[in-house]
Design a protein around this motif. Structure first.
Motif, PDB file in Angstrom:
ATOM      1  N   ALA A  39      10.300  -3.334  -5.922  1.00 17.16           N
ATOM      2  CA  ALA A  39      10.137  -4.811  -6.113  1.00 17.16           C
ATOM      3  C   ALA A  39      11.456  -5.401  -5.317  1.00 17.16           C
ATOM      4  O   ALA A  39      11.056  -6.716  -4.675  1.00 17.16           O
ATOM      5  CB  ALA A  39      10.314  -5.364  -7.698  1.00 17.16           C
ATOM      6  N   SER A  40      12.662  -4.994  -5.314  1.00 15.43           N
ATOM      7  CA  SER A  40      13.670  -5.580  -4.566  1.00 15.43           C
ATOM      8  C   SER A  40      13.366  -5.618  -3.320  1.00 15.43           C
ATOM      9  O   SER A  40      13.713  -6.448  -2.319  1.00 15.43           O
ATOM     10  CB  SER A  40      15.071  -5.081  -5.083  1.00 15.43           C
ATOM     11  N   GLY A  41      13.040  -4.363  -2.859  1.00 17.20           N
ATOM     12  CA  GLY A  41      12.597  -3.995  -1.379  1.00 17.20           C
ATOM     13  C   GLY A  41      11.474  -5.118  -0.930  1.00 17.20           C
ATOM     14  O   GLY A  41      11.475  -5.498   0.250  1.00 17.20           O
ATOM     15  N   SER A  42      10.732  -5.285  -1.850  1.00 13.95           N
ATOM     16  CA  SER A  42       9.347  -6.170  -1.337  1.00 13.95           C
ATOM     17  C   SER A  42      10.159  -7.545  -1.131  1.00 13.95           C
ATOM     18  O   SER A  42       9.575  -7.984  -0.325  1.00 13.95           O
ATOM     19  CB  SER A  42       8.492  -6.278  -2.391  1.00 13.95           C
ATOM     20  N   ALA A  66       0.871  -1.072  -0.043  1.00 16.29           N
ATOM     21  CA  ALA A  66      -0.019   0.001  -0.124  1.00 16.29           C
ATOM     22  C   ALA A  66       0.830   1.128   0.082  1.00 16.29           C
ATOM     23  O   ALA A  66       0.446   2.249  -0.614  1.00 16.29           O
ATOM     24  CB  ALA A  66      -1.062  -0.118   1.284  1.00 16.29           C
ATOM     25  N   VAL A  67       1.933   1.253   0.927  1.00 15.49           N
ATOM     26  CA  VAL A  67       2.977   2.461   0.764  1.00 15.49           C
ATOM     27  C   VAL A  67       3.531   2.541  -0.505  1.00 15.49           C
ATOM     28  O   VAL A  67       3.661   3.658  -1.013  1.00 15.49           O
ATOM     29  CB  VAL A  67       3.835   2.216   2.077  1.00 15.49           C
ATOM     30  N   PHE A  68       3.891   1.529  -0.969  1.00 14.32           N
ATOM     31  CA  PHE A  68       4.668   1.410  -2.366  1.00 14.32           C
ATOM     32  C   PHE A  68       3.522   2.005  -3.327  1.00 14.32           C
ATOM     33  O   PHE A  68       4.053   2.920  -4.198  1.00 14.32           O
ATOM     34  CB  PHE A  68       4.915  -0.113  -2.895  1.00 14.32           C
ATOM     35  N   VAL A  69       2.186   1.662  -3.385  1.00 13.67           N
ATOM     36  CA  VAL A  69       1.388   2.032  -4.522  1.00 13.67           C
ATOM     37  C   VAL A  69       1.199   3.698  -4.307  1.00 13.67           C
ATOM     38  O   VAL A  69       1.431   4.386  -5.250  1.00 13.67           O
ATOM     39  CB  VAL A  69       0.149   1.328  -4.247  1.00 13.67           C
ATOM     40  N   VAL A  70       1.380   4.166  -3.142  1.00  8.30           N
ATOM     41  CA  VAL A  70       1.004   5.351  -2.841  1.00  8.30           C
ATOM     42  C   VAL A  70       2.288   6.363  -3.260  1.00  8.30           C
ATOM     43  O   VAL A  70       2.213   7.365  -3.890  1.00  8.30           O
ATOM     44  CB  VAL A  70       0.733   5.730  -1.397  1.00  8.30           C
ATOM     45  N   LEU A  71       3.390   5.709  -2.860  1.00 10.22           N
ATOM     46  CA  LEU A  71       4.781   6.528  -3.167  1.00 10.22           C
ATOM     47  C   LEU A  71       4.929   6.426  -4.691  1.00 10.22           C
ATOM     48  O   LEU A  71       5.385   7.387  -5.226  1.00 10.22           O
ATOM     49  CB  LEU A  71       5.780   5.672  -2.637  1.00 10.22           C
ATOM     50  N   PHE A  72       4.750   5.219  -5.450  1.00 10.53           N
ATOM     51  CA  PHE A  72       4.888   5.179  -6.793  1.00 10.53           C
ATOM     52  C   PHE A  72       4.046   6.281  -7.497  1.00 10.53           C
ATOM     53  O   PHE A  72       4.265   6.817  -8.560  1.00 10.53           O
ATOM     54  CB  PHE A  72       4.726   3.912  -7.371  1.00 10.53           C
ATOM     55  N   GLY A  73       2.783   6.284  -6.950  1.00  7.28           N
ATOM     56  CA  GLY A  73       1.796   7.257  -7.596  1.00  7.28           C
ATOM     57  C   GLY A  73       2.033   8.646  -7.421  1.00  7.28           C
ATOM     58  O   GLY A  73       2.059   9.351  -8.303  1.00  7.28           O
ATOM     59  N   ALA A  74       2.674   8.969  -6.281  1.00  3.70           N
ATOM     60  CA  ALA A  74       3.194  10.403  -6.129  1.00  3.70           C
ATOM     61  C   ALA A  74       4.203  10.758  -6.769  1.00  3.70           C
ATOM     62  O   ALA A  74       4.357  11.635  -7.531  1.00  3.70           O
ATOM     63  CB  ALA A  74       3.454  10.590  -4.667  1.00  3.70           C
ATOM     64  N   ILE A  75       5.183   9.740  -7.009  1.00  4.97           N
ATOM     65  CA  ILE A  75       6.603   9.935  -7.994  1.00  4.97           C
ATOM     66  C   ILE A  75       6.211  10.065  -9.539  1.00  4.97           C
ATOM     67  O   ILE A  75       6.408  11.061 -10.102  1.00  4.97           O
ATOM     68  CB  ILE A  75       7.438   9.033  -7.828  1.00  4.97           C
TER      69      ILE A  75
END
Length: 414
Positions: A174-177, A27-36
């Protein structure tokens, strides 16, 4: 075994812990990716618009960097000394009738004059002052001679840089996940072990206490029989026997709950004829309902089968019917309906005068009684808790709701 139950409990808690952690991370990834993505797209569009504005202000030409630097505000952000020679663009002039008069594509080699005119005509037909068209950011403005000037700035370089950034961010996440998943998996057992051990100790305590209580309760009942044989019947002896029976029932309920938790996930289910089981259990409660002045009716679809534990499912039906026979409105009715399909549905409704005062979301809590004074019916508030445990064991959903002002409805969906 206790050890096996502990392992199952730890496994379930670990699974939930890992799912929660990974869902939170994603969820955090999706929010950050969307913001970037949003910020990068806005920045790219802003730079392209600045380039188009500079060309428009100079009537279709890109001025030298020195002339931009000597302006009152200096060059826009993102404009460098290389911009005059690296910016790829073309311009198209239209007359008052919308016909192409001139095309200047000298600053770009990837498009011919005819194609440039076609793109400009399409942009002019859309009616938007700014927009994207076939990899170009365009601006429609009025030129110095009063004609319409269409400026197309190539966005390939900026979009490619944006895409590379987004690919890099996605690869990092993805690597972080994978790293987070590995760490959570390795550490989850240690994280959930205290909780699992606490629940296991609680279940062990209930089991041990129940076994310790059974012996004195049995001794009390035996001594009551002896005293009654020697001294004859007595109302005080009847009270003691009644309370002893209630305590024995409470101990049996606690043991049943504990054993159900221990067997969760480990029972071997088999096909059960739920229609026949429901009909048999309903018939067994017909006399009890009649004694309470209740009307018991049923609609049972034939050949409804589920995978499960027949004894546990019979107990589930008995708990719901017994609850309906204990808590009712005078002259009321109990109606049970079983429907088939891919997900069989069991519905049981009964008349209850105080439906509006029920906290239906708490009916399945242990030791919860709908009657705070505990003056109506008998029991300890464990029956519906056992029913819920049986449903969870069978991956079924049980719920309660007020069907109307005088009727409560229980639903079990398998």
């Amino acid at each position: 075994s206790k050890q096996g139950c502990g392992h199952v409990m730890i496994y379930r808690l670990r699974k939930k812990f890992i799912c929660i952690c990974m869902c939170s991370f994603l969820a955090v990834f999706v929010v950050l990716f969307g913001a970037i993505f949003t910020l990068t797209s806005l920045q790219t569009t802003h730079v392209l618009d600045d380039l188009a504005n500079i060309i428009a202000e100079n009537d279709g030409r890109f001025p030298g960097y020195d002339s931009l630097a000597q302006g009152p505000a200096g060059p826009p952000v993102g404009i460098t000394r290389e911009s005059p020679s690296t910016t790829r663009f073309f311009t198209v002039h239209f007359d008052a009738d919308g016909a192409v008069t001139t095309v200047d594509a000298r600053a770009i080699a990837s498009i011919e004059s005819e194609d440039a005119a076609t793109l400009a005509e399409a942009a002019l037909a859309d009616g938007d002052t700014r927009g994207f068209c076939d990899g170009f950011r365009y601006l429609l403005t009025e030129s110095d001679d009063g004609d319409t000037l269409a400026i197309f700035v190539s966005a390939d370089g900026e979009l490619a840089a944006t895409n590379r950034l987004l690919y890099a961010v996605a690869a990092v996440f993805a690597s972080g996940s994978l790293i987070v998943l590995l760490l959570v998996t390795l550490l989850s057992k240690r994280a959930v072990r205290p909780v699992a051990e606490s629940v296991e100790r609680q279940q062990q305590f209930i089991t041990d206490a129940s076994h310790e209580l059974k012996t004195p309760l049995t001794l009390i009942r035996t001594n009551l029989d002896i005293i009654e044989d020697e001294q004859g019947p007595s109302p005080w002896l009847d009270d003691i026997r009644s309370e002893t029976a209630s305590m024995t029932q409470l101990v049996n309920h606690l043991v049943a709950l504990t054993r159900m938790n221990e067997r969760a996930g480990s029972a071997a289910f088999e096909p059960v004829d739920l229609s026949a089981l429901t009909a048999e259990t309903t018939e067994a409660f017909a006399t009890l309902a009649e004694q309470g002045g209740l009307t018991l009716s049923s609609e049972i679809a034939p050949a409804v089968r589920v995978n499960g534990d027949a004894r546990a499912l019979a107990q589930l039906l008995a708990i719901l019917l017994d609850n309906a026979c204990k808590y009712y409105a005078d002259g009321g009715a109990i109606h049970l309906q079983l429907s088939g399909g891919k997900h069989p549905l069991l519905e049981l409704s009964n008349s209850y005068a105080a439906v509006g005062t029920l906290a239906t979301d708490r009916l399945f809590d242990r030791f919860y009684r709908a009657d705070p004074a505990r003056t109506q019916g008998s029991g300890f508030g464990l029956g519906l808790s056992i029913a819920k445990a049986i449903c969870e064991r069978h991956h079924a959903q049980i719920s309660a709701q007020a069907a109307d002002d005088r009727t409560i409805l229980f639903r079990v969906r398998f």
